[in-house]
Structures are given as structure tokens and as C-alpha cells.
Design an enzyme around this catalytic site. Structure first.
Site, PDB file in Angstrom:
ATOM      1  N   HIS A 318       0.853  -1.333  -0.018  1.00  0.00           N
ATOM      2  CA  HIS A 318      -0.155  -0.058   0.018  1.00  0.00           C
ATOM      3  C   HIS A 318       0.755   1.306   0.010  1.00  0.00           C
ATOM      4  CE1 HIS A 318      -4.308  -1.392   0.474  1.00  0.00           C
ATOM      5  NE2 HIS A 318      -3.564  -2.600   1.129  1.00  0.00           N
ATOM      6  N   LYS A 499      -9.318  13.723   4.078  1.00  0.00           N
ATOM      7  CA  LYS A 499      -8.621  12.801   4.050  1.00  0.00           C
ATOM      8  C   LYS A 499      -7.853  12.650   5.406  1.00  0.00           C
ATOM      9  CE  LYS A 499      -7.324  13.645  -0.076  1.00  0.00           C
ATOM     10  NZ  LYS A 499      -7.176  12.639  -0.678  1.00  0.00           N
ATOM     11  N   ARG A 500      -7.011  11.781   5.668  1.00  0.00           N
ATOM     12  CA  ARG A 500      -6.047  12.057   6.700  1.00  0.00           C
ATOM     13  C   ARG A 500      -4.839  13.177   6.555  1.00  0.00           C
ATOM     14  NH1 ARG A 500      -5.646   8.254  11.039  1.00  0.00           N
ATOM     15  NH2 ARG A 500      -3.986   9.438  11.683  1.00  0.00           N
ATOM     16  N   LYS A 505       0.125  14.295   1.177  1.00  0.00           N
ATOM     17  CA  LYS A 505      -1.427  14.769   0.686  1.00  0.00           C
ATOM     18  C   LYS A 505      -1.503  16.222   0.578  1.00  0.00           C
ATOM     19  CE  LYS A 505      -3.479  10.773   2.823  1.00  0.00           C
ATOM     20  NZ  LYS A 505      -4.518  10.134   1.879  1.00  0.00           N
ATOM     21  N   THR A 607      -8.747   6.489  -2.272  1.00  0.00           N
ATOM     22  CA  THR A 607     -10.289   5.949  -2.619  1.00  0.00           C
ATOM     23  C   THR A 607     -11.124   7.005  -2.335  1.00  0.00           C
ATOM     24  OG1 THR A 607     -10.191   5.243  -0.538  1.00  0.00           O
ATOM     25  CG2 THR A 607      -9.827   3.430  -2.237  1.00  0.00           C
ATOM     26  N   LYS A 611     -14.875   7.805  -4.517  1.00  0.00           N
ATOM     27  CA  LYS A 611     -15.962   8.487  -3.906  1.00  0.00           C
ATOM     28  C   LYS A 611     -16.639   9.727  -4.520  1.00  0.00           C
ATOM     29  CE  LYS A 611     -14.168   6.186   0.430  1.00  0.00           C
ATOM     30  NZ  LYS A 611     -13.686   6.544   1.723  1.00  0.00           N
TER      31      LYS A 611
HETATM   32  C1  LIG Z   1     -12.341   6.992   2.003  1.00  0.00           C
HETATM   33  C2  LIG Z   1     -11.877   7.348   3.273  1.00  0.00           C
HETATM   34  C3  LIG Z   1     -10.359   7.724   3.377  1.00  0.00           C
HETATM   35  C4  LIG Z   1      -9.322   7.615   2.220  1.00  0.00           C
HETATM   36  O1  LIG Z   1      -9.327   8.854   1.580  1.00  0.00           O
HETATM   37  P1  LIG Z   1      -8.382   9.039   0.880  1.00  0.00           P
HETATM   38  O2  LIG Z   1      -8.657  10.467   0.058  1.00  0.00           O
HETATM   39  O3  LIG Z   1      -8.151   8.091  -0.411  1.00  0.00           O
HETATM   40  O4  LIG Z   1      -7.111   9.184   1.642  1.00  0.00           O
HETATM   41  C5  LIG Z   1     -10.218   8.187   4.549  1.00  0.00           C
HETATM   42  N1  LIG Z   1     -11.055   8.236   5.832  1.00  0.00           N
HETATM   43  C6  LIG Z   1     -12.358   7.942   5.575  1.00  0.00           C
HETATM   44  C7  LIG Z   1     -13.305   8.230   6.707  1.00  0.00           C
HETATM   45  C8  LIG Z   1     -12.774   7.497   4.208  1.00  0.00           C
HETATM   46  O5  LIG Z   1     -14.155   7.340   4.109  1.00  0.00           O
END
Ligand SMILES: *Cc1c(COP(=O)(O)O)cnc(C)c1O
Length: 765
Positions: A318, A499-500, A505, A607, A611
Site C-alpha cells: 500500500h 482525508k488523513r 497529501k 479511494t 467516492k
Molecule cells: C475513503 C476514506 C478515506 C481515504 O481517503 P483518501 O482520500 O483516499 O485518503 C479516509 N478516511 C475515511 C473516513 C474515508 O471514508
């Protein structure tokens, strides 16, 4: 299901549900549902097991009811009995994961159950999930996440399947809790989470002798083991407790898998025919030595046990960032699990025999440390990355010597997300919009969204889609008013980065661009700025001080912008506290622009990007991870891409040609934005956090080059792309067309597609 509805209404009235507190009502409702639906069916034949230290499940109830096809009748029954289903929103998420990796695991289980793929999840039942984030002080504070405080009625404790595990010489009981995973019109899968308990929970002899602390000491030691999820995302924590968790997860899981193998097929000799163990990153990689030692205990010679392992394990990588690759101290592992360390020693010897010409960076044990990715790659029969660019970086760089020797092992499996949770459940207006036009086949078969393409030229549909987005934005406005006390205008462009919090990022790039636009508004140099709400949601690892500094900086910007009368009707900055799956479910449907701005070559897949895409938000993104696949699927004209590409960055680095100081000197507007980190514009409470950010951009340090993530390098092209998106947004119909193009092209980003690829090409189930 009307029968279920009337039975539930009657039972709820009888139990006087409307007067119960939420916890009692929740337990009542879930027990009723579980008693009314099918229970898991044991599948014969080959099975896949998904080993992961994290499962970020989110809220369980609505998604389960939806997949069971009974959500609407259950909710109606509850309302008829005087219970508002909205009260279930009080129940905390099951947040047994940090972010993308844990959410991927949750999406896979749900998608596999939907498509009747025999996939069984194994993880840890943390007493406390990912911390709750409080921002009221102007910076991040962490609070414990007591996720079972309303009970955990979806799960069942399976006392009879408990096993014992030895860690550091002490026996500890692993008790499984099974969480059913309901597929949509499909099967019921299972997530088995291990909870640590003492073999002898209470020592009466010690108690009688007055040694009270000693009486429950074993219990306390055991419960510490699964007390808390490590809140680090993409940074390994080399602590003894963390390694103990990994030993606990893998030893218990391997024992459980072997027991079911023995029950179904008598002997473990045929294990590889009936089982495949998929390792979600390196956290569960100790399952390899655990399986070998468990087989040896059953009388199998080492060579055969290793051979069995080599036909049983598959590994998903990952991350390619070297600092995020897990390495454990060999002496520590020797102390905590001499059996596992012994097996690793023998695996290293097998590696030496097999590859006498190997390079030093292939050694599993190297300099007194155990390299988990190397162990996983050597033993696994399949190794995969999670997006094409990521897999390419793996095979060409990070795992190149392995790829040269065994290219056939490697493949790409691009991540996906479940459209049921993130579209059908999270975005009812869009779900109706789609179903009215192409039927509801997309819920199970997401490639059908391509049938929306003819509507790209249908003006009434584009108007309807814009109205859907507006409705979602209003829902978000209400939620933000309730939770944050902030007012937001649904006519603004909603630009969202959730995101985190991580330097790679680049939330700092977003923040600096907001400062740039704000300063341009103030001095009149940006006269035609499209009214925009910049929304953030992000947790930082508690010990990641620079990330916390970035949160603080954004909160300071928000305070300034939101308090400035000049920004009224033009700009707003909101940082939602405690970003989690439930927040994602209201934020993402309301997004007009999806911020996916990691430095190229750093985000393995992402991911969140998928979404947003399926919810109709164009991507403002870099040429990184699965952003590239989004770009390929929808085309440049429907998205806003910017910044340097991974190859350019690698070449620039090799030539030592990146010079943030020069960019700072030459670009006055950029300099003015960056200077707010040190010129007193914003207050970091005397912590020096903002100066640290400034230094990280311009000076670097002996152990880190300046602006490692190229924030200044991509700044100009970023603000240009962002400005283009703002300008395009003014054309409502044109923008809705881009949104629809994204939705129609998002079919391949369903986790259904991903798990089917794993099932066909790796698991062969
Ligand atoms: C989908 C999701 C992530 C991953 O988000 P990225 O933008 O791909 O880093 C992190 N936290 C939550 C709560 C999510 O639903």
C-alpha cells in the site's frame, strides 16, 4: 417484507420503544433484525481470508438494513411505533481503522458478500477505535473513542472458538467476535475480530492474601493488548505493544484457519488447495512465520511448511514511501515470539539458498532488523499494487530485484469503493436520479452507470442533476450548522479536501492557495473570484507535530476569512472536526470539486477520489495514484489536473534540480502567501509551529530536503487549475455536464470490480 414491518411495529409498540434510551432501542432493533434474517452459510470448498489490522466499518445499521432490502420497512415500522430512526445517528461509527487502508478492507468484505465470493475478514477488536478529534481549542486534541458505548449488537461473541496465543512467554486468550457482513441481494460474509483476555482473569489466591492489584494484573495486561488502535496512518510505530498486536492477530487467525481446514478436510497437507490468505499491507505479515510454526507443530517438516506458505499467501502493498515500510527489531521479535523469529531465520536461509546472487536489499533479516515487505514478497505467490502507477513504481523501484527474479508474481489491482454505501445509501437524491433513468441494476452492477452517457446532452437532466447537488449541499449546510455552528451558503462552490492529514497529501498547498485567493480579494487583484467554500476534514496522528501545525494554520485561516466582512458572500473556510466515515457520507455527496493533490508518486491509489467521482464531483488533482485512472476514464476536459508528473519529479531529484528558494524569490504572490507563516498574520499560540512549516518549505534539514513534497513547485499550476474550476462553475449546465460525465465513467471504480479481479486472478475462488 411487509410481514417484517408489521411484526416489528407490533414488537416495538409492545416494548414501548419510543420511551427507551437510544442504546436500548438500538439493541432491540438490531436483535429483532438479526433474528428475522438469514444467518451465515458455511461455504464448502476454497476460501479467501482477508487479514488486516484495520477495518474502518463506519456506521453499521443503515448499510446493513439497506443491503438486506429492509431499510425502508424497518424505518417506517419504527416511525409508526413512535421512534425516529434519526436517533440512530447518535451511535458512534465502528472506526477500527485509520483511513483508506482500513476502509478498503471494509469495502472488500461488503462487495465480496454481495457477489457471493467466499471472503472472510480477520482483524482485531480494539476497545477504543481511532480517536475522536476535538478542534475547539484551535488545534487538534484527541479523545478516546468508546465505539461500543451503546453496545455492539451486530456482533456475536464466539466463546467456543477462542484460542490461546503466546506472547513474550505469557499465554493470552483470543476470543473472537463475529460481525456479519450483509451483501446486497447476496450472501452474508463474516468479519472475525479477536479480543485479548487473560487465560486466568482473576487470581483468587492473590486476592485472598490481600494482593489486590496482583489479583487482576493478568487481566489488565491482556486487555492492554487490544485496548487501542494505533492512530498512525502511513507511519509505522516500532513499539513493543504494536508488535504484540501483530503477533496476537496473526497467531490467532492462523490457528483458526487451520482448525477450520482440519474440520473440513482432516489434514493441513492440502491447505493451499482450500485457503488463500490475503495480507492487507505488511501489518499481518507475521502470519507467514505463524503458519509455518503451526504446521511444524502439527508434524510437518519445515521445507514442506514453507512450501505450503508459498502457495497460500498473497500480499498487497500500500505504500512506496521508504519511511512507511515496516521494519522490526529482530531481538524484540525474538523476545516476544521466538517461534516466529526462528521461522524467519529459516526463511532467510531458504532465500540465501535460492538466490545466492541476491542484492543486499533483498535480505529479510538485515542489520538486526526484519523487513516485513521483503518477507511478504519472498513468500507470497502473488504481490500486487493498488493502482497502475503504484504497481509500476513497485516493480521498477521499491521491489525491483524481486520483480526481476519473479515477474509473474506481480500484478495490479486498482482499488475500488462500494457504491452501495457511498452512493445508494449516502446520496439518495442522486440514487433516484440514476435509477429513474437507467433502472437500479447499477446498485449491484456498477458498470451500468455508463448508460447515463446519453443524458450528457439532455438539458433537463443536467438541471435535475444540479438540483440534486444543491439538495446535498443544503443537507451538509444543516449538518455543519448543527455540529460546528457555522453558516454556509449552498450557492457557493463547495471545494472539499477530506482525508488523513499528511504532508504528502499537501493540505498545506491547499491552505496556501486559500491565503493567496484571500489576499487577492483583499487587494482587488482577483476581481472575478467565484464564491467558494473551502472545506477540510482531517485527523493527524497525535505525535505528528508538523501535521498538527498544518491543522492549526488552516483553523487560523478559517477564523480570519470567516470573520472578515469583505469575504461575506465570497469565501468561507470550514474545518469539520472528527472526520470519519459518517462525515464522508454527508460531505462527499455535497462536493463540487474533489481535492486530490498529493505529490505525484506518493499516493498509492486513493479511494476518496473515487467516492467523489461517483457522486459527481470533478477532480482537482495531480497525476498520481488512481487519479490517473480517473483522468483516463473521463478525460482532461471534465477534470482539473495540474502539477509535475512522477517521472519529472524523479528526474529532478536525481539531478538535484529542485530549488524552492528560487520559486519563493521569483513569485511575489506565492511569497506573500508563504510569508503569512512567519510575519505575524496568524497566531500559532507561541508554539513555533508555523515557523516550522516555513522552514520545512524553504530550508529543509540534514535528514530532509527543503519542501520534500514540492508544495512551492506545484503552487502556480495549482492555483491556475483551481481558478479554471471556479470560472467553469459559473456555467451551471456546463458544470453539471462535467459532473455527469464523471458519474457515467466511474463504473470501474466499484469495489465489486476489484474483488472480482482478486477472486479470479489471485484467490481462484
Ligand atoms: C475513503 C476514506 C478515506 C481515504 O481517503 P483518501 O482520500 O483516499 O485518503 C479516509 N478516511 C475515511 C473516513 C474515508 O471514508
Amino acid at each position: 417484507m411487509d410481514d417484517l414491518k408489521s411484526r416489528l411495529t407490533a414488537a416495538a409498540r409492545e416494548a414501548d420503544l419510543s420511551r427507551m434510551d437510544t442504546a436500548d432501542a438500538y439493541n432491540f432493533i438490531v436483535r429483532f433484525v438479526k433474528d428475522s434474517v438469514r444467518t451465515p452459510v458455511q461455504t464448502e470448498g476454497r476460501r479467501a481470508y482477508y487479514l488486516s489490522s484495520e477495518f474502518l466499518m463506519g456506521r453499521l445499521t443503515e448499510a446493513n438494513l439497506f443491503n438486506l432490502g429492509i431499510r425502508d420497512s424497518v424505518y417506517e415500522a419504527l416511525r409508526e411505533a413512535g421512534f425516529d430512526p434519526e436517533r440512530l445517528l447518535e451511535i458512534p461509527d465502528a472506526a477500527l481503522g485509520n483511513g483508506g487502508l482500513g476502509r478498503l478492507a471494509a469495502c472488500f468484505l461488503e462487495a465480496a458478500a454481495t457477489h457471493r465470493i467466499p471472503l472472510f475478514g480477520y482483524g482485531l477488536r480494539y476497545r477504543y477505535g481511532l480517536f475522536k478529534q476535538d478542534l475547539a481549542a484551535g488545534y487538534q486534541r484527541e479523545e478516546a473513542d468508546d465505539w461500543t458505548k451503546y453496545g455492539d449488537p451486530w456482533s456475536d461473541r464466539r466463546e467456543s472458538d477462542a484460542v490461546e496465543v503466546t506472547i513474550g512467554g505469557e499465554r493470552i486468550r483470543a476470543v473472537p467476535y463475529d460481525m456479519p457482513v450483509y451483501g446486497y441481494e447476496g450472501a452474508v460474509g463474516n468479519l472475525r475480530l479477536w479480543q485479548a483476555e487473560a487465560v486466568r482473569p482473576f487470581d483468587f489466591a492473590a486476592f485472598d492474601a490481600g494482593r489486590y492489584a496482583e489479583a487482576s494484573a493478568a487481566s489488565e495486561r491482556a486487555s492492554r493488548l487490544t485496548a487501542v488502535l494505533y492512530p498512525n496512518d502511513n507511519t509505522p510505530e516500532g513499539k513493543q505493544l504494536r508488535l504484540s498486536q501483530q503477533i496476537f492477530l496473526t497467531a490467532a487467525t492462523v490457528e483458526d484457519v487451520l482448525r477450520s481446514q482440519e474440520r473440513a478436510h482432516e489434514s493441513c497437507a492440502s491447505l493451499a488447495e482450500y485457503a488463500v490468505l490475503q495480507l492487507n499491507d505488511t501489518h499481518p505479515v507475521l502470519a507467514i512465520p505463524m503458519l509455518i510454526t503451526a504446521l511444524e507443530r502439527r508434524g510437518m517438516p519445515f521445507a514442506e511448511a514453507l512450501e505450503t506458505a508459498r502457495r497460500t499467501f498473497a500480499y498487497t502493498n500500500h505504500t512506496v514511501m521508504t519511511e512507511a515500510l515496516e521494519v522490526w527489531d529482530a531481538a524484540l521479535l525474538q523476545r516476544l515470539s521466538p517461534e516466529a523469529m526462528g521461522a524467519i531465520g529459516k526463511i532467510q536461509q531458504a532465500l540465501e539458498r535460492e538466490y545466492p546472487d541476491r542484492t543486499a536489499d533483498m535480505n529479510i533479516i538485515d542489520g538486526g532488523r526484519v523487513h516485513m515487505a521483503r518477507l511478504a514478497t519472498y513468500v507470497s505467490f502473488a504481490v500486487n499494487g493498488v493502482a497502475p502507477l503504484h504497481t509500476e513504481i513497485l516493480t521498477r523501484r521499491v521491489l525491483a530485484p524481486w520483480y526481476e527474479r519473479t515477474p509473474g508474481k506481480f500484478s495490479n489491482k486498482t482499488n475500488g469503493v462500494t457504491q452501495r454505501r457511498f452512493l445508494a445509501v449516502a446520496n439518495p437524491p442522486l440514487a433516484s436520479f440514476i435509477t429513474e433513468r437507467i433502472g437500479d441494476g447499477w446498485v449491484k452492477n456498477f458498470s451500468e452507470v455508463e448508460k447515463l452517457r446519453p443524458y450528457l446532452s439532455d438539458a433537463p437532466s443536467l438541471r435535475d442533476l444540479a438540483a440534486v447537488k444543491r439538495e446535498n449541499k443544503q443537507r451538509l449546510c444543516r449538518r455543519i450548522a448543527e455540529r460546528c455552528g457555522e453558516k454556509l451558503d449552498a450557492d457557493f462552490l463547495f471545494d472539499i479536501q477530506v482525508k488523513r492529514l499528511h504532508e504528502y497529501k499537501r493540505q498545506l498547498l491547499n491552505a496556501l492557495s486559500i491565503v493567496y485567493f484571500y489576499q487577492g480579494l483583499r487587494d482587488g487583484s482577483i476581481p472575478d473570484f467565484t464564491p467558494t467554500a473551502f472545506l477540510f476534514g482531517a485527523k493527524s496522528a497525535p505525535g505528528y507535530h508538523r501535521a498538527k501545525g498544518i491543522i492549526r494554520y488552516i483553523l487560523e485561516i478559517a477564523k480570519r476569512v470567516n470573520g472578515d466582512p469583505l469575504c461575506e458572500g465570497r469565501m468561507r473556510v470550514i474545518f469539520v472536526p472528527d472526520y470519519n466515515v459518517s462525515w464522508a457520507e454527508v460531505l462527499i455527496p455535497a462536493g463540487d470539486l474533489s481535492e486530490q493533490i498529493s505529490m505525484a508518486g506518493t499516493e498509492a491509489s486513493g479511494t476518496g477520489n473515487m467516492k467523489f467521482m461517483m457522486n459527481g464531483a470533478p477532480t482537482l488533482g495531480t497525476y498520481d495514484g488512481a487519479n490517473l485512472e480517473i483522468l483516463r476514464a473521463v478525460g482532461e476536459e471534465n477534470n482539473y489536473f495540474f502539477g509535475a508528473r512522477a517521472e519529472e519529479i524523479i528526474a529532478e531529484r536525481e539531478a538535484n534540480a529542485y530549488d524552492p528558494r528560487r520559486l519563493y524569490a521569483e513569485d511575489g504572490a506565492l511569497r506573500r502567501a508563504v510569508d503569512t507563516l512567519i510575519d505575524g498574520t496568524f497566531d500559532d499560540g507561541g508554539t513555533g509551529a508555523f515557523r516550522d512549516l516555513y522552514t520545512s518549505l524553504l530550508d529543509g534539514a540534514p535528514w530532509h530536503r527543503a519542501d520534500h513534497y514540492r508544495v512551492l513547485g506545484d503552487f502556480r499550476s495549482y492555483v491556475e487549475a483551481k481558478s479554471r474550476a471556479g470560472a467553469d462553475y459559473r456555467d451551471t449546465e456546463g458544470y453539471a455536464r462535467r459532473a455527469l460525465a464523471n458519474i457515467a465513467a466511474s463504473g470501474e471504480f466499484s469495489a465489486d470490480r476489484t474483488v472480482k479481479e482478486y477472486a479470479k486472478e489471485i484467490w481462484r475462488v
